[in-house]
Design a protein around this motif. Structure first.
Motif, PDB file in Angstrom:
ATOM      1  N   TYR A 192       4.175  -8.757  20.403  1.00  0.00           N
ATOM      2  CA  TYR A 192       4.530 -10.190  20.739  1.00  0.00           C
ATOM      3  C   TYR A 192       5.038 -10.834  19.688  1.00  0.00           C
ATOM      4  O   TYR A 192       5.192 -10.319  18.505  1.00  0.00           O
ATOM      5  CB  TYR A 192       3.100 -10.931  20.802  1.00  0.00           C
ATOM      6  N   PHE A 193       5.957 -11.976  20.011  1.00  0.00           N
ATOM      7  CA  PHE A 193       6.825 -12.651  19.214  1.00  0.00           C
ATOM      8  C   PHE A 193       6.137 -13.983  18.669  1.00  0.00           C
ATOM      9  O   PHE A 193       5.331 -14.669  19.420  1.00  0.00           O
ATOM     10  CB  PHE A 193       8.127 -13.119  19.771  1.00  0.00           C
ATOM     11  N   ILE A 194       6.292 -14.412  17.484  1.00  0.00           N
ATOM     12  CA  ILE A 194       6.020 -15.743  16.922  1.00  0.00           C
ATOM     13  C   ILE A 194       6.978 -16.547  16.583  1.00  0.00           C
ATOM     14  O   ILE A 194       8.265 -15.801  16.169  1.00  0.00           O
ATOM     15  CB  ILE A 194       4.948 -15.747  15.923  1.00  0.00           C
ATOM     16  N   SER A 195       7.180 -17.641  16.307  1.00  0.00           N
ATOM     17  CA  SER A 195       7.954 -18.543  15.886  1.00  0.00           C
ATOM     18  C   SER A 195       7.854 -19.601  14.985  1.00  0.00           C
ATOM     19  O   SER A 195       6.811 -20.114  14.938  1.00  0.00           O
ATOM     20  CB  SER A 195       9.055 -19.246  17.141  1.00  0.00           C
ATOM     21  N   PHE A 196       8.471 -19.865  14.008  1.00  0.00           N
ATOM     22  CA  PHE A 196       8.368 -20.913  12.637  1.00  0.00           C
ATOM     23  C   PHE A 196       8.993 -22.067  13.092  1.00  0.00           C
ATOM     24  O   PHE A 196      10.175 -22.092  13.247  1.00  0.00           O
ATOM     25  CB  PHE A 196       8.745 -20.242  11.462  1.00  0.00           C
ATOM     26  N   THR A 197       8.336 -23.248  12.581  1.00  0.00           N
ATOM     27  CA  THR A 197       9.157 -24.378  12.652  1.00  0.00           C
ATOM     28  C   THR A 197       9.314 -24.973  11.287  1.00  0.00           C
ATOM     29  O   THR A 197       9.170 -24.079  10.337  1.00  0.00           O
ATOM     30  CB  THR A 197       7.823 -25.521  13.258  1.00  0.00           C
ATOM     31  N   PRO A 198      10.028 -26.068  10.997  1.00  0.00           N
ATOM     32  CA  PRO A 198      10.459 -26.614   9.567  1.00  0.00           C
ATOM     33  C   PRO A 198       9.024 -26.651   8.621  1.00  0.00           C
ATOM     34  O   PRO A 198       9.388 -26.937   7.337  1.00  0.00           O
ATOM     35  CB  PRO A 198      10.987 -27.824   9.833  1.00  0.00           C
ATOM     36  N   ASP A 199       7.941 -26.682   9.286  1.00  0.00           N
ATOM     37  CA  ASP A 199       6.639 -26.630   8.310  1.00  0.00           C
ATOM     38  C   ASP A 199       6.726 -25.496   7.554  1.00  0.00           C
ATOM     39  O   ASP A 199       5.829 -25.569   6.495  1.00  0.00           O
ATOM     40  CB  ASP A 199       5.489 -27.024   9.266  1.00  0.00           C
ATOM     41  N   ILE A 200       7.523 -24.386   7.664  1.00  0.00           N
ATOM     42  CA  ILE A 200       7.384 -23.241   7.063  1.00  0.00           C
ATOM     43  C   ILE A 200       7.830 -23.549   5.442  1.00  0.00           C
ATOM     44  O   ILE A 200       7.281 -22.770   4.556  1.00  0.00           O
ATOM     45  CB  ILE A 200       8.187 -22.140   7.440  1.00  0.00           C
TER      46      ILE A 200
END
Length: 274
Positions: A192-200
């Motif tokens: 499965y894929f995950i994605s990161f937002t600017p809060d990283i």
């Protein structure tokens, strides 16, 4: 860092793998339109997710206006009141008709934050009807062989994994994910894929997840128009902010920004086929 061959001779390009285009308005919408019409930007495309039937229809209009720049995903966002049976039937029937032009099913999932709010107020909240609704979306993603975009965090995530495994869904995208170590390992093992937002760039728990998750199963997103803190405080969330996400992720992985851009772009292609 996990090893991966990266062709750094490729041109840098970025993907916003999760954005709510239909919820922008006014000057913010104008800014989005300007970005989508600017072919000089290193932004290949955005994956526009939907909240329900009207939202899906609005997302469809964006995708038809900007083909290949806006990939549409249709579904029902779980952090809202359950639709009636008639509303569910209408949405699913509409999706059945338009499934050929869909890039993915989404945004769908389970209502963690609604459930938490109800608990704080001492109200009874049943998750089961949302699980039953989600299963109908999972079944369609499996039947159509399309990715499914998921809102599933903390203790909701294992239940969603159960559904995905039961229906043999391979391409699942958990956006802005938070969860326990065992579930993270399970998701990674399932591909499965995950994605990161600017809060990283300012959330330590997100940074820890970014260091741990397989580098070939990661993408960038904004979840726009959701606002962010840190250096993004007071800034309208736009798709080009994924470049900042990619740059910070590169630092965590100790690779160059160019290597990160190429790898993240390839991950998006593996998930969405484009």
């Amino acid at each position: 860092m996990q090893s991966s061959h990266v062709d750094i001779t490729k041109k840098s390009a970025y993907v916003d793998a999760h954005i709510h285009l239909d919820t922008y308005s006014g000057a913010a919408q104008a800014a989005i339109i300007q970005l989508l019409e600017d072919d000089t930007l290193p932004l290949d495309y955005v994956v526009a997710v939907s909240m329900g039937l009207k939202s899906s229809q609005a997302t469809q209009a964006w995708a038809r206006r900007y083909p290949q720049r806006v990939l549409p995903a249709y579904g029902f966002h779980p952090e809202q009141a359950l639709p009636t049976d008639a509303e569910v039937a209408e949405l699913l029937a509409w999706m059945d008709v338009h499934q050929a032009e869909m890039a993915a099913v989404g945004e769908v999932g389970l209502p963690y934050y609604e459930r938490e709010a109800a608990a704080k107020q001492g109200n009874v909240f049943s998750r089961e009807p949302y699980v039953e609704l989600l299963e109908q979306f999972v079944q369609r993603a499996a039947a159509w062989n399309k990715p499914i975009v998921l809102h599933a965090v903390y203790d909701d995530a294992p239940l969603v994994c159960d559904l995905l495994e039961r229906h043999n869904v391979r391409k699942a995208h958990f956006h802005w994910f938070k969860g326990d170590a065992d579930t993270v390992e399970r998701m990674a093992a399932n591909g499965y894929f995950i994605s990161f937002t600017p809060d990283i760039t300012y959330e330590e728990d997100i940074q820890a997840l970014a260091r741990r998750y397989p580098i070939t199963q990661v993408m960038t997103e904004t979840d726009g128009p959701w606002p962010f803190e840190g250096e993004f405080t007071g800034t309208v969330t736009v798709p080009t902010m994924v470049r900042d996400v990619a740059a910070y992720w590169a630092r965590l992985q100790r690779i160059t920004e160019q290597e990160a851009a190429v790898l993240l772009r390839e991950n998006a292609r593996c998930c969405y086929g484009y």
